[in-house]
Design an enzyme around this catalytic site. Structure first.
Site, PDB file in Angstrom:
ATOM      1  N   GLY A 119     -17.159 -45.529  24.035  1.00 33.75           N
ATOM      2  CA  GLY A 119     -15.893 -44.908  23.172  1.00 33.75           C
ATOM      3  C   GLY A 119     -15.043 -46.078  22.611  1.00 33.75           C
ATOM      4  CB  CYS A 170      -6.534 -59.695  13.909  1.00 32.77           C
ATOM      5  SG  CYS A 170      -7.367 -60.339  15.155  1.00 32.77           S
ATOM      6  CG  HIS A 225      -7.759 -51.642  22.855  1.00 41.09           C
ATOM      7  ND1 HIS A 225      -8.827 -52.076  22.073  1.00 41.09           N
ATOM      8  CD2 HIS A 225      -8.053 -50.348  22.908  1.00 41.09           C
ATOM      9  CE1 HIS A 225      -9.594 -51.025  21.821  1.00 41.09           C
ATOM     10  NE2 HIS A 225      -9.266 -50.105  22.257  1.00 41.09           N
ATOM     11  CB  CYS A 258     -10.064 -57.796  13.620  1.00 39.03           C
ATOM     12  SG  CYS A 258      -9.304 -57.109  15.194  1.00 39.03           S
ATOM     13  CG  HIS A 297     -10.620 -61.218  17.615  1.00 35.84           C
ATOM     14  ND1 HIS A 297     -10.377 -59.913  17.283  1.00 35.84           N
ATOM     15  CD2 HIS A 297     -11.926 -61.139  18.238  1.00 35.84           C
ATOM     16  CE1 HIS A 297     -11.468 -59.348  17.044  1.00 35.84           C
ATOM     17  NE2 HIS A 297     -12.432 -60.064  17.760  1.00 35.84           N
ATOM     18  CG  ASP A 317      -3.660 -44.798  20.003  1.00 33.99           C
ATOM     19  OD1 ASP A 317      -4.467 -45.453  20.782  1.00 33.99           O
ATOM     20  OD2 ASP A 317      -3.919 -44.082  19.254  1.00 33.99           O
ATOM     21  CB  THR A 355     -13.150 -46.725  17.728  1.00 33.60           C
ATOM     22  OG1 THR A 355     -11.716 -46.784  18.202  1.00 33.60           O
ATOM     23  CG2 THR A 355     -13.816 -45.638  18.373  1.00 33.60           C
ATOM     24  CG  HIS A 364      -6.428 -46.892  25.492  1.00 34.85           C
ATOM     25  ND1 HIS A 364      -6.196 -45.955  24.149  1.00 34.85           N
ATOM     26  CD2 HIS A 364      -7.767 -47.463  25.327  1.00 34.85           C
ATOM     27  CE1 HIS A 364      -7.350 -46.241  23.381  1.00 34.85           C
ATOM     28  NE2 HIS A 364      -7.928 -47.049  24.094  1.00 34.85           N
ATOM     29  CG  ASN A 396     -12.531 -46.443  25.960  1.00 37.28           C
ATOM     30  OD1 ASN A 396     -12.706 -45.912  27.035  1.00 37.28           O
ATOM     31  ND2 ASN A 396     -11.545 -45.701  24.903  1.00 37.28           N
TER      32      ASN A 396
HETATM   33  P1  5GP Z   1     -10.493 -47.352  21.522  1.00 37.04           P
HETATM   34  O1  5GP Z   1     -11.293 -46.346  20.600  1.00 37.04           O
HETATM   35  O2  5GP Z   1     -11.254 -48.744  20.848  1.00 37.04           O
HETATM   36  O3  5GP Z   1     -10.810 -47.254  22.920  1.00 37.04           O
HETATM   37  O4  5GP Z   1      -9.141 -47.452  21.054  1.00 37.04           O
HETATM   38  C1  5GP Z   1      -8.768 -47.793  19.585  1.00 37.04           C
HETATM   39  C2  5GP Z   1      -7.352 -47.031  19.490  1.00 37.04           C
HETATM   40  O5  5GP Z   1      -6.610 -47.523  18.543  1.00 37.04           O
HETATM   41  C3  5GP Z   1      -7.343 -45.360  19.234  1.00 37.04           C
HETATM   42  O6  5GP Z   1      -6.890 -44.820  20.189  1.00 37.04           O
HETATM   43  C4  5GP Z   1      -6.868 -45.318  18.104  1.00 37.04           C
HETATM   44  O7  5GP Z   1      -6.003 -44.177  17.902  1.00 37.04           O
HETATM   45  C5  5GP Z   1      -6.038 -46.561  17.871  1.00 37.04           C
HETATM   46  N1  5GP Z   1      -5.775 -46.894  16.445  1.00 37.04           N
HETATM   47  C6  5GP Z   1      -6.822 -47.439  15.361  1.00 37.04           C
HETATM   48  N2  5GP Z   1      -6.216 -47.793  14.479  1.00 37.04           N
HETATM   49  C7  5GP Z   1      -4.829 -48.012  14.709  1.00 37.04           C
HETATM   50  C8  5GP Z   1      -3.725 -48.338  13.807  1.00 37.04           C
HETATM   51  O8  5GP Z   1      -3.872 -48.705  12.570  1.00 37.04           O
HETATM   52  N3  5GP Z   1      -2.602 -48.264  14.442  1.00 37.04           N
HETATM   53  C9  5GP Z   1      -2.224 -47.984  15.549  1.00 37.04           C
HETATM   54  N4  5GP Z   1      -0.945 -47.819  16.118  1.00 37.04           N
HETATM   55  N5  5GP Z   1      -3.299 -47.432  16.563  1.00 37.04           N
HETATM   56  C10 5GP Z   1      -4.782 -47.432  15.961  1.00 37.04           C
HETATM   57 ZN    ZN Z   2      -8.708 -58.961  16.380  1.00 37.21          ZN
END
Ligand code: 5GP
Ligand code: ZN
Length: 111
Positions: free
Chosen positions: A91, A6, A98, A3, A45, A29, A93, A100, A85
């Protein structure tokens, strides 16, 4: 567990931290969608908002109180958005809960 968040909590992946305590971490981000784009996560987690249980209430309340503090520190307290999300088709990923926190630009209703 494989993860990415994590790994950020453990320090295996570097991040720009904004706030940290025993329960939660806030960091910028890596692909900001606005001048301020901060992710606030629990250190424990939890896969997504779909996994939040009643006993997580204090943790989630703590996250939102810190989100309000962070918004003030970033100077966006009058106009910001909190998004989580939930699910791949929505959306998501990274499957570690988390929130935003986005602001610092004009935010239209759903974009
Ligand atoms: P989701 O797409 O799940 O809503 O948000 C995941 C967010 O994590 C995305 O906006 C992506 O840019 C951010 N993200 C993914 N990997 C990393 C990372 O290694 N470091 C940071 N600071 N943000 C990350
Ligand atoms: Zn995790």
């Amino acid at each position: 567990m494989d993860c990415v968040f994590c790994k950020i909590i453990n320090g295996d992946i570097p991040s720009t931290k904004v706030y940290e305590d025993d329960e939660i971490l806030a960091f910028r981000d890596i692909e900001p969608a606005a001048p301020t784009h901060i992710l606030v996560i629990p250190k424990r987690h939890i896969a997504s908002a779909a996994e939040i249980k009643p006993e997580d209430g204090a943790l989630i309340g703590h996250i939102f109180a810190k989100i309000a503090d962070i918004a003030r520190l970033e100077g966006i307290e009058d106009a910001f958005r909190v998004v989580s999300n939930c699910g791949r088709d929505a959306g998501q990923t990274v499957f570690h809960l988390h929130f935003h926190v986005v602001g610092g630009r004009e935010l239209s209703k759903w974009a």
